[in-house]
Write a protein that holds these residues in place. Structure first.
Motif, PDB file in Angstrom:
ATOM      1  N   SER A 113       0.823  -1.447  -0.936  1.00 21.17           N
ATOM      2  CA  SER A 113       1.220  -0.384  -1.872  1.00 21.17           C
ATOM      3  C   SER A 113       2.561  -0.729  -2.518  1.00 21.17           C
ATOM      4  O   SER A 113       3.621  -0.355  -2.012  1.00 21.17           O
TER       5      SER A 113
ATOM      6  N   SER B  68      -5.058   8.105   4.131  1.00 14.36           N
ATOM      7  CA  SER B  68      -4.459   6.912   4.741  1.00 14.36           C
ATOM      8  C   SER B  68      -5.388   6.301   5.778  1.00 14.36           C
ATOM      9  O   SER B  68      -5.591   5.084   5.812  1.00 14.36           O
TER      10      SER B  68
ATOM     11  N   LEU C 266      -1.155  -0.079   5.013  1.00 18.31           N
ATOM     12  CA  LEU C 266      -1.263   0.344   3.617  1.00 18.31           C
ATOM     13  C   LEU C 266       0.057   0.246   2.865  1.00 18.31           C
ATOM     14  O   LEU C 266       0.058   0.024   1.654  1.00 18.31           O
TER      15      LEU C 266
ATOM     16  N   GLY D 253      -1.450   4.777   0.878  1.00 17.79           N
ATOM     17  CA  GLY D 253      -1.242   5.488   2.130  1.00 17.79           C
ATOM     18  C   GLY D 253       0.038   5.092   2.827  1.00 17.79           C
ATOM     19  O   GLY D 253       0.727   4.149   2.427  1.00 17.79           O
ATOM     20  N   HIS D 254       0.335   5.817   3.918  1.00 18.26           N
ATOM     21  CA  HIS D 254       1.647   5.673   4.554  1.00 18.26           C
ATOM     22  C   HIS D 254       1.638   4.885   5.857  1.00 18.26           C
ATOM     23  O   HIS D 254       2.697   4.650   6.446  1.00 18.26           O
TER      24      HIS D 254
ATOM     25  N   ASP E   8      -7.174   2.618   5.604  1.00 13.00           N
ATOM     26  CA  ASP E   8      -6.955   1.691   6.713  1.00 13.00           C
ATOM     27  C   ASP E   8      -8.289   1.208   7.285  1.00 13.00           C
ATOM     28  O   ASP E   8      -8.473   0.016   7.549  1.00 13.00           O
TER      29      ASP E   8
END
Length: 471
Positions: A140, A103, A136, A131-132, A107
């Motif tokens: 996503s 992640s 992201l 990613g979280h 970023d």
């Protein structure tokens, strides 16, 4: 303790949520619960060369006995690891930024693209997961389609996933690579007419959460041409598929051919066999543009001595050996699973993959390709009963995902496929005799609070609707 579990349960999902496993140790491709029960791990790509690899553990432990401090001090390990890493990549990818997760890597890749191009807009693929963190989640679709309000940000453009089995252009198309790339070109042109400029196109080199999708050869080259012509850069996300997992090459983007090189490559925790480290590698031009912004980039410990020692030892002494050993196991897994696909009339499966990155798409019929979502979920629980840990993913949650540690053997592959064969041939009927212990009780009561905790959402793209499926 029970209260804490319920409090966090709706958003913090665990594998096999109705009957989770308490894992207390792992070795190689096996995991062990608190009772000593051994499970074959087909899930954990992060433990790339195997859980608790003794040489990796020894190297990291030895360095921590000497020094493990802030990365702003000079140390040979940092330079040596960067040198070893860039030696595996095309020449122009020569500058490393060490970070702590996939992640954080993605970023940072966005920051590099924004600074270098001076543009803002990002093109991502449908069903992608990068990613979280907030930046992201926005790019996503795998995540933001699950939100109640899943409207895109104005600067995010979603291109069709280059899926030739279930996508817009399929295997019978004369040139799916060009057709999918032309969709990206159309997005760029439409954005330009609205006054938007493209900073980057980002894609997993092989889509993982999107259902183990292998882009057709030539797709990335054509997309890169259009994106660079518009002043943007190409970001290849290798978080889940890099470091020899595909067998033929060290990096999955290399499947596209020698004439393709991304502008930025991101990596995840497999870089250190699960040690919390990752990396972004880019060109000198992009790195210099980032430096010119006036804001320094700094990560306290991800370039530290123990991290780089683990990474260096892993990259030099282990990863290449494992990569070369991939000549046998993937062929065995692919060939046996292909035979499974050819022989079964019920829940006919479609197979796709390369190396130790394989997806088995369960469908209810071969012609309509109707996703067998409930059957796939039942399958993974049936396999768990045989001490095999496997997950299902994709936009319909019907694709069985194989991403095991790379010490996975030919015997392991044979064992898994044999058990799948037993289930698919009806020796264990996955509809008439459900494996879920709670299936007959709570499932009938749609008001049950238990059902709230044991559901996931599926987004049906053709209907534009969300569904809650018990899991």
């Amino acid at each position: 303790m029970v209260f804490v579990f319920i409090l966090f349960r709706p958003s913090c999902k665990v594998f096999f949520s109705h009957d989770p496993i308490k894992i207390v140790r792992a070795k190689g491709q096996y995991m062990y619960d608190e009772r000593g029960e051994k499970y074959l791990d087909c899930i954990n790509n992060v433990a790339h060369v195997g859980h608790s690899h003794p040489d990796v553990v020894k190297a990291g432990s030895k360095q921590m006995e000497l020094l493990n401090t802030n990365s702003r001090f000079l140390h040979d390990n940092l330079v040596q690891y960067a040198q070893r890493l860039v030696a595996t990549l095309p020449d122009k990818l020569s500058v490393c930024y060490f970070v702590n997760s996939g992640s954080e890597a993605n970023d940072l890749a966005l920051r590099l693209a924004w600074q270098y191009t001076g543009h803002k807009d990002i093109i991502t693929l449908d069903n992608a997961y990068h990613g979280h963190v907030s930046s992201l989640i926005s790019i996503s679709p795998y995540k933001f389609h699950q939100q109640k309000d899943d409207e895109n940000n104005d600067f995010v453009h979603v291109a069709p996933s280059p899926d030739i089995y279930r996508g817009k252009y399929r295997e019978d198309h004369l040139d799916p690579a060009t057709a999918y790339a032309d969709d990206v070109k159309d997005i760029i042109e439409l954005a330009d007419r609205k006054g938007h400029k493209i900073a980057a196109f980002i894609a997993e080199s092989l889509q993982s959460c999107g259902g183990q999708v292998i882009p057709p050869a030539g797709y990335f080259q054509k997309v890169a041409e259009y994106v660079r012509r518009a002043g943007g850069v190409f970001i290849a996300d290798e978080v889940q598929v890099g470091f020899g997992r595909i067998g033929k090459h060290f990096w999955a983007f290399q499947l596209q051919g020698k004439d393709f090189t991304p502008d930025i490559v991101t990596m995840g925790k497999p870089i250190g066999n699960g040690h919390p480290m990752s990396c972004v590698v880019t060109t000198r031009e992009i790195a210099e543009a980032f430096m010119s912004c006036g804001m320094e980039y700094f990560n306290t410990v991800r370039g530290c001595q123990s991290t780089c020692t683990v990474g260096t030892y892993w990259a030099i002494h282990i990863s290449w050996k494992v990569t070369y050993s991939l000549c046998i196991t993937p062929r065995a897994l692919l060939s046996q699973t292909r035979q499974l696909c050819a022989n079964k009339a019920s829940y006919v499966v479609s197979l796709r993959g390369v190396g130790l990155f394989i997806g088995v798409d369960l469908v209810k019929d071969r012609v309509k390709r109707t996703p067998a979502t409930a059957e796939a979920q039942e399958m993974i629980y049936q396999l768990k009963g045989h001490n095999i840990l496997l997950s299902a993913d994709g936009p319909h949650r019907n694709v069985l995902k194989f991403k095991p540690p790379m010490c996975f053997t030919e015997e392991d592959a044979k064992f898994v496929v044999e058990k799948m064969d037993e289930i698919l041939t009806g020796k264990q009927d996955i509809l008439d005799e459900p494996y879920f212990p709670w299936h007959r009780q709570e499932y009938r009561n749609v008001q049950s609070p238990i059902l709230t905790y044991y559901t996931f959402s599926v987004y049906n793209y053709s209907e534009g609707k969300k569904y809650l499926i018990p899991c």
